[in-house]
Motif scaffolding. Structure first.
Motif, PDB file in Angstrom:
ATOM      1  N   ASP A  20       0.367  17.208  12.478  1.00 15.27           N
ATOM      2  CA  ASP A  20      -0.200  15.910  12.810  1.00 15.27           C
ATOM      3  C   ASP A  20      -0.828  15.246  11.600  1.00 15.27           C
ATOM      4  O   ASP A  20      -1.450  14.210  11.709  1.00 15.27           O
ATOM      5  CB  ASP A  20      -1.210  16.025  13.944  1.00 15.27           C
ATOM      6  N   ASP A  21      -0.698  15.862  10.452  1.00 15.56           N
ATOM      7  CA  ASP A  21      -1.185  15.235   9.227  1.00 15.56           C
ATOM      8  C   ASP A  21      -0.017  14.615   8.502  1.00 15.56           C
ATOM      9  O   ASP A  21       1.021  15.237   8.334  1.00 15.56           O
ATOM     10  CB  ASP A  21      -1.855  16.275   8.322  1.00 15.56           C
ATOM     11  N   LYS A  37       2.456   0.686  10.728  1.00 13.77           N
ATOM     12  CA  LYS A  37       2.353  -0.094  11.968  1.00 13.77           C
ATOM     13  C   LYS A  37       3.133   0.592  13.087  1.00 13.77           C
ATOM     14  O   LYS A  37       2.677   0.698  14.220  1.00 13.77           O
ATOM     15  CB  LYS A  37       2.904  -1.499  11.726  1.00 13.77           C
ATOM     16  N   LEU A  38       4.326   1.040  12.707  1.00 16.21           N
ATOM     17  CA  LEU A  38       5.174   1.687  13.693  1.00 16.21           C
ATOM     18  C   LEU A  38       4.515   2.921  14.277  1.00 16.21           C
ATOM     19  O   LEU A  38       4.561   3.167  15.479  1.00 16.21           O
ATOM     20  CB  LEU A  38       6.488   2.090  13.013  1.00 16.21           C
ATOM     21  N   LEU A  39       3.914   3.673  13.392  1.00 21.37           N
ATOM     22  CA  LEU A  39       3.247   4.894  13.833  1.00 21.37           C
ATOM     23  C   LEU A  39       2.065   4.574  14.727  1.00 21.37           C
ATOM     24  O   LEU A  39       1.815   5.243  15.717  1.00 21.37           O
ATOM     25  CB  LEU A  39       2.778   5.694  12.616  1.00 21.37           C
ATOM     26  N   GLU A  44      -1.516   7.455  18.669  1.00 17.41           N
ATOM     27  CA  GLU A  44      -2.872   7.067  18.295  1.00 17.41           C
ATOM     28  C   GLU A  44      -3.079   7.545  16.868  1.00 17.41           C
ATOM     29  O   GLU A  44      -3.197   8.740  16.616  1.00 17.41           O
ATOM     30  CB  GLU A  44      -3.872   7.754  19.202  1.00 17.41           C
ATOM     31  N   VAL A  45      -3.107   6.644  15.925  1.00 18.37           N
ATOM     32  CA  VAL A  45      -3.144   7.041  14.525  1.00 18.37           C
ATOM     33  C   VAL A  45      -4.467   6.648  13.911  1.00 18.37           C
ATOM     34  O   VAL A  45      -5.007   5.590  14.180  1.00 18.37           O
ATOM     35  CB  VAL A  45      -1.987   6.387  13.752  1.00 18.37           C
ATOM     36  N   LYS A  46      -4.966   7.538  13.105  1.00 12.58           N
ATOM     37  CA  LYS A  46      -6.175   7.218  12.354  1.00 12.58           C
ATOM     38  C   LYS A  46      -5.788   7.134  10.888  1.00 12.58           C
ATOM     39  O   LYS A  46      -5.245   8.089  10.331  1.00 12.58           O
ATOM     40  CB  LYS A  46      -7.194   8.330  12.591  1.00 12.58           C
ATOM     41  N   ASP A  47      -6.031   6.000  10.286  1.00 12.72           N
ATOM     42  CA  ASP A  47      -5.716   5.842   8.869  1.00 12.72           C
ATOM     43  C   ASP A  47      -6.870   6.380   8.057  1.00 12.72           C
ATOM     44  O   ASP A  47      -7.984   5.880   8.128  1.00 12.72           O
ATOM     45  CB  ASP A  47      -5.485   4.358   8.558  1.00 12.72           C
ATOM     46  N   LEU A  48      -6.605   7.426   7.291  1.00 12.59           N
ATOM     47  CA  LEU A  48      -7.686   8.046   6.527  1.00 12.59           C
ATOM     48  C   LEU A  48      -7.772   7.504   5.110  1.00 12.59           C
ATOM     49  O   LEU A  48      -8.473   8.038   4.269  1.00 12.59           O
ATOM     50  CB  LEU A  48      -7.499   9.561   6.494  1.00 12.59           C
ATOM     51  N   GLY A  49      -6.999   6.456   4.851  1.00 12.57           N
ATOM     52  CA  GLY A  49      -7.079   5.846   3.525  1.00 12.57           C
ATOM     53  C   GLY A  49      -6.368   6.674   2.479  1.00 12.57           C
ATOM     54  O   GLY A  49      -5.338   7.283   2.749  1.00 12.57           O
TER      55      GLY A  49
ATOM     56  N   LEU B 287       4.851   8.195 -11.314  1.00 12.92           N
ATOM     57  CA  LEU B 287       5.379   6.864 -11.032  1.00 12.92           C
ATOM     58  C   LEU B 287       4.324   5.937 -10.451  1.00 12.92           C
ATOM     59  O   LEU B 287       4.632   4.830 -10.022  1.00 12.92           O
ATOM     60  CB  LEU B 287       6.559   6.976 -10.060  1.00 12.92           C
ATOM     61  N   ASP B 288       3.087   6.414 -10.416  1.00  5.26           N
ATOM     62  CA  ASP B 288       1.976   5.601  -9.924  1.00  5.26           C
ATOM     63  C   ASP B 288       2.165   5.148  -8.485  1.00  5.26           C
ATOM     64  O   ASP B 288       1.855   4.024  -8.123  1.00  5.26           O
ATOM     65  CB  ASP B 288       1.761   4.374 -10.823  1.00  5.26           C
ATOM     66  N   TRP B 289       2.687   6.002  -7.678  1.00  2.00           N
ATOM     67  CA  TRP B 289       2.813   5.663  -6.277  1.00  2.00           C
ATOM     68  C   TRP B 289       1.448   5.797  -5.602  1.00  2.00           C
ATOM     69  O   TRP B 289       0.683   6.691  -5.937  1.00  2.00           O
ATOM     70  CB  TRP B 289       3.785   6.621  -5.580  1.00  2.00           C
ATOM     71  N   PRO B 290       1.191   4.938  -4.638  1.00  2.00           N
ATOM     72  CA  PRO B 290      -0.052   5.125  -3.882  1.00  2.00           C
ATOM     73  C   PRO B 290       0.117   6.277  -2.897  1.00  2.00           C
ATOM     74  O   PRO B 290       1.227   6.571  -2.456  1.00  2.00           O
ATOM     75  CB  PRO B 290      -0.217   3.795  -3.145  1.00  2.00           C
ATOM     76  N   LEU B 291      -0.970   6.916  -2.567  1.00  2.00           N
ATOM     77  CA  LEU B 291      -0.898   8.011  -1.600  1.00  2.00           C
ATOM     78  C   LEU B 291      -1.799   7.677  -0.420  1.00  2.00           C
ATOM     79  O   LEU B 291      -2.980   7.404  -0.594  1.00  2.00           O
ATOM     80  CB  LEU B 291      -1.374   9.312  -2.239  1.00  2.00           C
ATOM     81  N   HIS B 292      -1.225   7.662   0.753  1.00  2.00           N
ATOM     82  CA  HIS B 292      -2.022   7.386   1.947  1.00  2.00           C
ATOM     83  C   HIS B 292      -1.975   8.580   2.863  1.00  2.00           C
ATOM     84  O   HIS B 292      -0.999   9.306   2.905  1.00  2.00           O
ATOM     85  CB  HIS B 292      -1.478   6.166   2.691  1.00  2.00           C
ATOM     86  N   GLN B 293      -3.029   8.721   3.603  1.00  2.00           N
ATOM     87  CA  GLN B 293      -3.066   9.833   4.546  1.00  2.00           C
ATOM     88  C   GLN B 293      -3.315   9.297   5.943  1.00  2.00           C
ATOM     89  O   GLN B 293      -4.176   8.454   6.152  1.00  2.00           O
ATOM     90  CB  GLN B 293      -4.173  10.792   4.151  1.00  2.00           C
ATOM     91  N   LEU B 294      -2.552   9.780   6.876  1.00  2.24           N
ATOM     92  CA  LEU B 294      -2.727   9.384   8.270  1.00  2.24           C
ATOM     93  C   LEU B 294      -2.950  10.619   9.119  1.00  2.24           C
ATOM     94  O   LEU B 294      -2.570  11.720   8.746  1.00  2.24           O
ATOM     95  CB  LEU B 294      -1.478   8.656   8.794  1.00  2.24           C
ATOM     96  N   ASP B 295      -3.567  10.402  10.226  1.00  2.96           N
ATOM     97  CA  ASP B 295      -3.786  11.518  11.120  1.00  2.96           C
ATOM     98  C   ASP B 295      -3.445  11.060  12.523  1.00  2.96           C
ATOM     99  O   ASP B 295      -3.880  10.002  12.960  1.00  2.96           O
ATOM    100  CB  ASP B 295      -5.251  11.940  11.025  1.00  2.96           C
TER     101      ASP B 295
END
Lengths: 335, 346
Positions: A20-21, A37-39, A44-49, B287-295
């Motif tokens: 789930d990460d 957006k799709l996710l 229920e998604v939490k954007d952790l930045g 390549l200077d890609w941004p990294l995002h994390q979702l949960d």
């Protein structure tokens, strides 16, 4: 891992899932936003930045690169094992006690041993420097004794000295794929099997490594190294394939580095040799890859052979010298 | 008061020596009593007592160790320096047979007494200290000193972890994150969690979510079925600036108690290889890609269950009405092997 290429085939969006990460990266910013957006719509998604803490790994980013460490994990491990106050050690393994692990000794607390080694194995995700010591300790998971416990304690002592050490993925201009392969011939005293060690560098950064006891007994050191070489080649091919999938090609063929000239000659010599007739499959495999210009074999002196660290317990000087080549830094190191 | 009976009908008392205590050479009962008294009342040591104890050091040192010079002035100083803060003083009861057996507790002095750095007052010291036995490694034989004085200030480990980790070189933002990472404690079980308000709230929230989702219904356990256990799991997620984003509580079923072919058919979970994660990170760095994390919240909680799965009632939800019943799962929960697949079907 999922990849999406944009229509023009230039931009890319990457998507790594661990149950789930999720980590999203790539240079196709629109696609990334769309994916987010799709996710959000579906789950229920939490954007952790920004990526900071993924699967127990602390990720720090600077202008020149990314560092990955498991400092908290290490500290928790030390705390749990009660080794927070121990004396630190310079190397994870005692180089003088090579065969000591095979000796008889009274059995130890098996559960504790297994738990500790299990945790150490997870720690090797950012710590190639303890790779060999941990793989050594994990060979005795089934029936550990006091001597094995001592080995584990030594690793913990080493970790105590360097809890914040982690991988550093630097930005550089190198666009090659290099695989260092090495083997410790007949390292195991019981069955005289050898240990394979390889580490691969993608664009100058260490990404994968392995320390593994070979399945079959090698009759000569060249044979052991040759097996390690074909192992490393497999890893290189996997990495190359993965890069190809990301539309990133390499400047040159995979560079395989080995410190054994005999092993290199065996691979290059197309003539069937009397002494190598029993290593046929590996031999044909490497020969084929070299002839199709996928990989390139090169000789490297033992002093520059970084994979050596993954095959045996080394004395301090050699160890520190090779460790510096693994591209590890300690951002938590007190100055 | 506890009594111990001897076979000869003799009564021993714990406090009283059966044989009357003998006065022996160098023993000062008075001091001992006083010290003991102090330890009881918790008063701090005052100077006079200290000097007397120091005096008794000299009298009780046995002849052969007396040659090793015990520096009384330095010792007294140690003790005086210790009297600055209120102390509880405990001392060992002096041994009766001290005469016959000279104390063998000879140890390096730094183990016991912290000798202060030589100051000006020591310059005029007339003690003839042999060159090989200066004050830093003289031997102290007396074990009758109050334990606090004897042991000195405990320093803990000689290898503090601070020698090896520091946050000095991190950016302030990242440092804050690291500190919260260290400071927040994750409860191990439900009992621990319910004691903290934040965690109790998350538990409540999770229970409500599960109820709203109609995840299970209470029923009697059919014959031949075994319920799956369950457990609460807690975790914390962090913000970019290091502050805590979510306190997570999750009810999981102990799926490892299920057996293949009976309770579930196929199982699958998407797990990335950590090798590839590293490769990607290496590329991102170059390549200077941004990294995002979702949960993803409640990934698997949306699938309807096809198989029948029974679960024991989770801790914290038991009440008399449901006693003896089990939960029949209607929707999936974390843990049972067959549920991972359901999450992905949607």
């Amino acid at each position: 891992m999922f990849v999406k290429h944009s229509l023009e085939g230039r931009k890319i969006a990457l998507f790594i899932v661990y149950v789930d990460d999720i980590v999203i990266t790539g240079d196709d910013h629109e696609e990334i936003e769309l994916l987010k957006k799709l996710l959000t719509k579906e789950f229920e998604v939490k954007d952790l930045g920004k990526l900071k803490y993924f699967l127990g790994m602390e990720v720090a980013r600077s202008k020149n690169g990314i560092s990955m460490s498991q400092r908290k994990y290490t500290m928790d491990l030390l705390k749990e094992s009660g080794m927070l106050g121990c004396k630190s050690a310079d190397t994870p393994m005692d180089p003088t006690k090579k065969g000591g692990m095979e000796e008889e000794s009274s059995p130890t607390n098996k559960k504790r041993y297994q738990r500790l080694v299990g945790k150490l194995i997870y720690l090797t995700h950012t710590r190639p420097d303890i790779g060999f010591a941990v793989s050594m300790a994990s060979r005795y998971m089934n029936n550990p004794n006091e001597l094995h416990m001592k080995v584990v304690n030594r690793i913990l002592q080493y970790l105590k000295g360097t809890p914040g050490k982690g991988l550093y993925l630097a930005k550089n201009s190198n666009r090659n794929l290099e695989v260092y392969t090495d083997a410790d011939w007949a390292g195991s005293i019981i069955d005289r099997k050898s240990t394979t060690g390889y580490c691969s560098y993608v664009w100058g950064n260490l990404v994968t490594w392995r320390s593994k006891k070979q399945q079959v007994v090698a009759r000569s050191s060249a044979e052991a190294k040759f097996r390690a070489l074909s192992h490393g080649m497999c890893e290189g091919i996997w990495l190359q394939r993965m890069l190809k999938e990301l539309n990133l090609s390499l400047d040159s063929p995979i560079k395989i580095l080995c410190d054994n000239k005999v092993a290199i000659s065996i691979a290059k010599n197309p003539v069937q040799h009397g002494r190598t007739k029993h290593v046929e499959i590996d031999r044909h495999f490497t020969k084929e890859k070299i002839e199709s210009k996928i990989a390139n074999l090169e000789y490297t002196p033992s002093s520059l052979q970084t994979a050596d660290i993954l095959t045996k317990g080394l004395p301090r000087n050699t160890y520190e010298n090779l460790r510096s080549k693994l591209g590890m830094i300690d951002i938590y190191h007190p100055t | 008061m506890e009594k111990f009976y001897h076979s000869m009908d003799v009564t021993f008392f714990e406090e009283k020596p059966f044989y009357s205590k003998l006065e022996i050479q160098g023993e000062r009962k008075q001091n001992e009593f006083q010290l003991w008294n102090f330890s009881h009342t918790g008063h701090s040591l005052t100077e006079p007592e200290v000097t007397i104890t120091a005096g008794s050091v000299n009298t009780t040192t046995t002849p052969e160790v007396a040659t090793s010079p015990v520096n009384p002035t330095s010792e007294t100083e140690t003790k005086i320096s210790q009297t600055d803060k209120p102390l509880l003083v405990f001392s060992r009861r002096e041994k009766i047979r001290q005469e016959q057996e000279p104390p063998t507790f000879t140890r390096k002095s730094q183990d016991f007494v912290q000798i202060p750095e030589p100051t000006e007052t020591h310059q005029g010291n007339t003690f003839s200290v042999p060159p090989h036995l200066d004050s830093s490694n003289q031997e102290i034989t007396d074990i009758n000193l109050p334990i606090v004085v004897r042991k000195g200030v405990r320093s803990g480990t000689q290898h503090p972890i601070g020698n090896f980790v520091s946050y000095d070189r991190l950016s302030s933002n990242y440092r804050a994150f690291e500190t919260t990472l260290d400071n927040t404690q994750i409860p191990r079980n439900i009992q621990e969690a319910l004691q903290h308000q934040k965690w109790a709230a998350t538990v409540k929230e999770e229970v409500l979510a599960l109820k709203k989702n109609r995840t299970w219904e209470f029923s009697n356990l059919p014959k031949g079925k075994k319920p799956v256990g369950c457990k609460w799991i807690f975790s914390i997620k962090y913000n970019a600036d290091g502050s805590v984003t979510i306190y997570k509580a999750r009810l999981v079923a102990k799926g490892f108690t299920q057996s293949y072919g009976i309770d579930y058919e196929e199982t699958f979970a998407p797990v990335a290889k950590l090798n590839s994660v590293r490769v990607i990170l290496s590329l991102a760095a170059n390549l200077d890609w941004p990294l995002h994390q979702l949960d993803i919240k409640n990934v698997f909680l949306n699938g309807e269950l096809e198989e029948e799965v029974y679960m024991t009632i989770p801790q914290g939800l038991e009440n008399p009405r449901t006693a003896g019943k089990v939960c029949k799962l209607r929707k999936s929960l974390y843990g049972p092997n067959n549920l991972l697949r359901h999450g992905l079907k949607d």
